[in-house]
Design a protein around this motif. Structure first.
Motif, PDB file in Angstrom:
ATOM      1  N   ARG A  15       1.160  -1.314   0.286  1.00 49.72           N
ATOM      2  CA  ARG A  15      -0.034   0.110   0.535  1.00 49.72           C
ATOM      3  C   ARG A  15       0.905   1.027  -0.053  1.00 49.72           C
ATOM      4  O   ARG A  15       1.864   1.297   0.090  1.00 49.72           O
ATOM      5  N   SER A  16      -0.242   2.170  -0.846  1.00 53.58           N
ATOM      6  CA  SER A  16       1.360   3.356  -0.800  1.00 53.58           C
ATOM      7  C   SER A  16      -0.062   5.060  -1.203  1.00 53.58           C
ATOM      8  O   SER A  16      -1.349   4.045  -0.549  1.00 53.58           O
ATOM      9  N   ARG A  17       0.635   5.714  -1.037  1.00 56.70           N
ATOM     10  CA  ARG A  17      -0.380   7.452  -0.644  1.00 56.70           C
ATOM     11  C   ARG A  17      -2.018   6.491  -2.098  1.00 56.70           C
ATOM     12  O   ARG A  17      -2.713   7.054  -1.976  1.00 56.70           O
ATOM     13  N   LEU A  18      -0.644   6.341  -3.333  1.00 56.89           N
ATOM     14  CA  LEU A  18      -1.859   6.201  -4.153  1.00 56.89           C
ATOM     15  C   LEU A  18      -2.483   5.004  -4.483  1.00 56.89           C
ATOM     16  O   LEU A  18      -3.356   4.765  -4.991  1.00 56.89           O
ATOM     17  N   PHE A  19      -1.514   3.791  -3.988  1.00 60.26           N
ATOM     18  CA  PHE A  19      -2.090   2.379  -4.970  1.00 60.26           C
ATOM     19  C   PHE A  19      -2.396   1.912  -3.622  1.00 60.26           C
ATOM     20  O   PHE A  19      -2.008   2.069  -2.557  1.00 60.26           O
ATOM     21  N   VAL A  21      -2.167  -2.523  -3.284  1.00 59.26           N
ATOM     22  CA  VAL A  21      -1.899  -3.744  -3.805  1.00 59.26           C
ATOM     23  C   VAL A  21      -3.005  -4.733  -3.266  1.00 59.26           C
ATOM     24  O   VAL A  21      -2.653  -5.265  -1.690  1.00 59.26           O
ATOM     25  N   LEU A  39      -5.117  -3.850  -8.343  1.00 61.43           N
ATOM     26  CA  LEU A  39      -4.752  -2.598  -8.066  1.00 61.43           C
ATOM     27  C   LEU A  39      -5.847  -2.606  -7.743  1.00 61.43           C
ATOM     28  O   LEU A  39      -6.846  -2.753  -8.694  1.00 61.43           O
TER      29      LEU A  39
END
Lengths: 182, 182
Positions: A15-19, A21, A39
């Motif tokens: 997990r990131s700010r935008l994505f 998985v 995603l």
């Protein structure tokens, strides 16, 4: 239509700010088990607009694309905001990105970008009967607006910086639709 | 063409088996600084093939798509393997997915799927003069092959399970290209 595989398990693997998985473990009707990563999108999806200045002239934009790290020529688009209707989102996006609103907005279709690993859906909206109206956008630099004739779609697609599949599919669909109703 | 922003920094913010998310800090020509996240692909990209059984009949496949969690009808495609030429990859993919090889393979164009956040590029190959030849694929279940007439593209795109932008863009391009050379 075949029988859909059963989802045995589902977990977030990155997990990131935008994505976001997610890994799915699937059991197919034939007994095969397999794991897929996908995603997960925001759920509201995006709108892609075909803004027609007249019967043959579409307004494209040239904008920096961080994914491919170059300027790309394509149709205006953006995410649907919370509580927003699709046609409303489309009208807001063209006010922000091309400086026009539309009196006529028609839903064309929903496109997927990579159904194998993205849940994301993009709604294509044909915008006609435009009038000048600008809303401030959130882009880091001014967007260049490029008018183009649909009757010269072949020459557009031959350009190195017009590559986005959603824009190209939507332009062909709009051209076919407009020629049928002309 | 505008001046490209300068990349001030670049770091990996998330990683899974399939995905690599990178954050870029960019400085635009107008002085604006901003951060973007993007997915970094394998570099070799993918091939998407338009296999023509005759002048009007294209071979589509129906396959489970884990991203949208439903069966999708579209063109055969796959990642280019290490050391493989694009046309070679295209021929392997149609042998695996539709059970044909092609004596004539023509490169049409490169498409991007989401240039704003994916580095990924897909090469579109027109395959003609087909002959039966099957290679084992890596799919969890048999792929259904669906012949469709390019002269009935409108009806195809109206189907709920034919949504992938790359397939639709490639089908229109192939139709235009074939009608020009007919």
């Amino acid at each position: 239509m075949p029988q859909k595989p059963q989802i045995l398990s589902r977990r977030t693997v990155a997990r990131s700010r935008l994505f976001h998985v997610e890994e799915l473990e699937l059991l197919f009707a034939n007994g095969a088990r397999t794991r897929f990563e996908r995603l997960v999108g925001s759920g509201r999806g995006a709108v892609l607009i075909v803004p027609m200045l007249d019967d043959d002239t579409v307004l494209l934009i040239r904008e920096y694309a961080a994914g491919t790290q170059r300027y790309e020529l394509g149709l205006p688009k953006g995410l649907v905001e919370q509580g927003e209707e699709l046609l409303e989102a489309a009208n807001r996006e063209i006010m922000e990105e091309v400086g026009y609103g539309a009196r006529q907005l028609d839903y064309l279709t929903a496109l997927t970008v990579a159904p194998g690993y993205l849940s994301h859906s993009t709604h294509v909206i044909l915008a006609r009967d435009l009038y000048p109206e600008r809303l401030p956008g959130d882009e880091p630099e001014d967007i260049q607006v490029v008018p183009w004739k649909l009757s010269q779609l072949d020459q557009l697609i031959a350009l190195d910086d017009c590559t986005e599949a959603r824009s190209i599919a939507a332009l062909y669909m709009a051209r076919d639709q407009l020629s049928r109703t002309a």
